[in-house]
Motif scaffolding. Structure first.
Motif, PDB file in Angstrom:
ATOM      1  N   UNK A   5       0.839  -1.190   0.000  1.00 19.48           N
ATOM      2  CA  UNK A   5       0.000   0.000   0.000  1.00 19.48           C
ATOM      3  C   UNK A   5       0.868   1.232   0.000  1.00 19.48           C
ATOM      4  N   UNK A   6       0.305   2.345  -0.483  1.00 15.29           N
ATOM      5  CA  UNK A   6       1.053   3.578  -0.541  1.00 15.29           C
ATOM      6  C   UNK A   6       1.087   4.242   0.822  1.00 15.29           C
ATOM      7  N   UNK A   7       2.180   4.948   1.102  1.00 18.56           N
ATOM      8  CA  UNK A   7       2.305   5.648   2.373  1.00 18.56           C
ATOM      9  C   UNK A   7       1.250   6.736   2.499  1.00 18.56           C
ATOM     10  N   UNK A   8       0.878   7.384   1.410  1.00 19.38           N
ATOM     11  CA  UNK A   8      -0.101   8.452   1.433  1.00 19.38           C
ATOM     12  C   UNK A   8      -1.349   8.010   0.676  1.00 19.38           C
ATOM     13  N   UNK A  48       6.936  -1.991  -9.118  1.00 12.85           N
ATOM     14  CA  UNK A  48       6.137  -3.207  -9.270  1.00 12.85           C
ATOM     15  C   UNK A  48       6.530  -4.271  -8.250  1.00 12.85           C
ATOM     16  N   UNK A  49       7.808  -4.326  -7.899  1.00 17.15           N
ATOM     17  CA  UNK A  49       8.265  -5.236  -6.844  1.00 17.15           C
ATOM     18  C   UNK A  49       9.570  -4.683  -6.278  1.00 17.15           C
ATOM     19  N   UNK A  50       9.870  -5.099  -5.043  1.00 18.05           N
ATOM     20  CA  UNK A  50      11.080  -4.610  -4.398  1.00 18.05           C
ATOM     21  C   UNK A  50      10.848  -3.317  -3.636  1.00 18.05           C
ATOM     22  N   UNK A  51      11.918  -2.797  -3.040  1.00 16.82           N
ATOM     23  CA  UNK A  51      11.833  -1.561  -2.258  1.00 16.82           C
ATOM     24  C   UNK A  51      12.965  -0.621  -2.654  1.00 16.82           C
ATOM     25  N   UNK A  70       7.691   0.908  -1.604  1.00 17.13           N
ATOM     26  CA  UNK A  70       7.599  -0.459  -2.087  1.00 17.13           C
ATOM     27  C   UNK A  70       6.574  -0.583  -3.195  1.00 17.13           C
ATOM     28  N   UNK A  71       6.138  -1.811  -3.497  1.00 14.12           N
ATOM     29  CA  UNK A  71       5.203  -2.051  -4.602  1.00 14.12           C
ATOM     30  C   UNK A  71       3.944  -1.190  -4.488  1.00 14.12           C
ATOM     31  N   UNK A  94      16.675  -3.668  -2.396  1.00 14.72           N
ATOM     32  CA  UNK A  94      16.676  -5.089  -2.774  1.00 14.72           C
ATOM     33  C   UNK A  94      16.406  -5.132  -4.266  1.00 14.72           C
ATOM     34  N   UNK A  95      16.521  -6.306  -4.863  1.00 17.03           N
ATOM     35  CA  UNK A  95      16.209  -6.413  -6.289  1.00 17.03           C
ATOM     36  C   UNK A  95      14.802  -5.879  -6.538  1.00 17.03           C
ATOM     37  N   UNK A  96      14.653  -5.074  -7.573  1.00 15.45           N
ATOM     38  CA  UNK A  96      13.373  -4.404  -7.795  1.00 15.45           C
ATOM     39  C   UNK A  96      13.014  -4.401  -9.280  1.00 15.45           C
TER      40      UNK A  96
END
Length: 214
Positions: A5-8, A48-51, A70-71, A94-96
């Motif tokens: 989920x988005x922070x905002x 789409x994936x990773x951070x 993140x995603x 990490x890998x993203x």
């Protein structure tokens, strides 16, 4: 915070999926720098994936983390809108995998989907408010106050408990609050000993209301 989920409260997953369709998916390894502060570039990124971490630094290598994303989150929109140099750097934790939109693709997306343009403006307003709160915290709170405020901001309810799903190190937290890692480690140890938080596999659970002061 839920990593998906988005922070905002901003663009919905459907909105972000639509935007991603205008770009090209690219994969990056851990510690890849996607944006350098001060660069002039014209790309918009949807994770789409990773951070990734968004940060600023000085010539001596000191670093302040502005956000960890993140995603389902995105970055890079400000430079596309004001055409100024990048205001912060972005590095993968990490890998993203991200969808990368060029400026023409980004502008075409907004022109063909004006509702998303409106939501993006609302999102930018939310981010400005969050940065204002961060400046206020740095100016008015001591280190413990900044750590406590950061933990509460990052936590979300999960199974009836307040958890921070992001796996944060003490160094990460220190760079978020503008303090030394040693001081943050001492505060975190004291909070664990006091039964206010639990830490397992770098997942932080807030067990009760944190003290107003320490």
């Amino acid at each position: 915070m839920d990593p998906d989920a988005s922070l905002f409260p901003e663009l919905t997953p459907d909105d972000l999926a639509l935007i991603s369709g205008y770009g090209n998916s690219r994969s990056f390894p851990k510690s890849a720098v996607l944006i350098n502060e001060g660069d002039r570039s014209d790309s918009f990124f949807v994770i789409q994936s990773g951070r990734v971490k968004i940060y600023v630094s000085d010539d001596e290598g000191r670093e302040v983390i502005l956000n960890i994303q993140g995603p389902g989150e995105y970055f890079g929109e400000i430079a596309l809108i004001d055409q100024a140099p990048r205001s912060a750097s972005v590095m993968t934790l990490e890998a993203a995998k991200v969808s990368v939109l060029s400026k023409p693709d980004f502008e075409r997306c907004l022109a063909e989907n004006p509702r998303i343009a409106v939501e993006l403006i609302r999102s930018l307003a939310q981010r400005v408010r969050a940065l204002t709160d961060s400046v206020k915290d740095l100016a008015l709170l001591d280190v413990y106050g900044r750590v406590a405020r950061t933990l509460v901001k990052l936590a979300s309810e999960n199974g009836g408990e307040l958890k921070i799903a992001q796996r944060l190190t003490h160094d990460d937290i220190a760079k978020m609050v503008g303090a030394s890692r040693e001081m943050v480690s001492r505060i975190m140890r004291d909070l664990v000993k006091g039964g206010y938080i639990q830490v397992e596999n770098k997942i932080i659970t807030i067990s009760g209301k944190l003290p107003a002061a320490w």
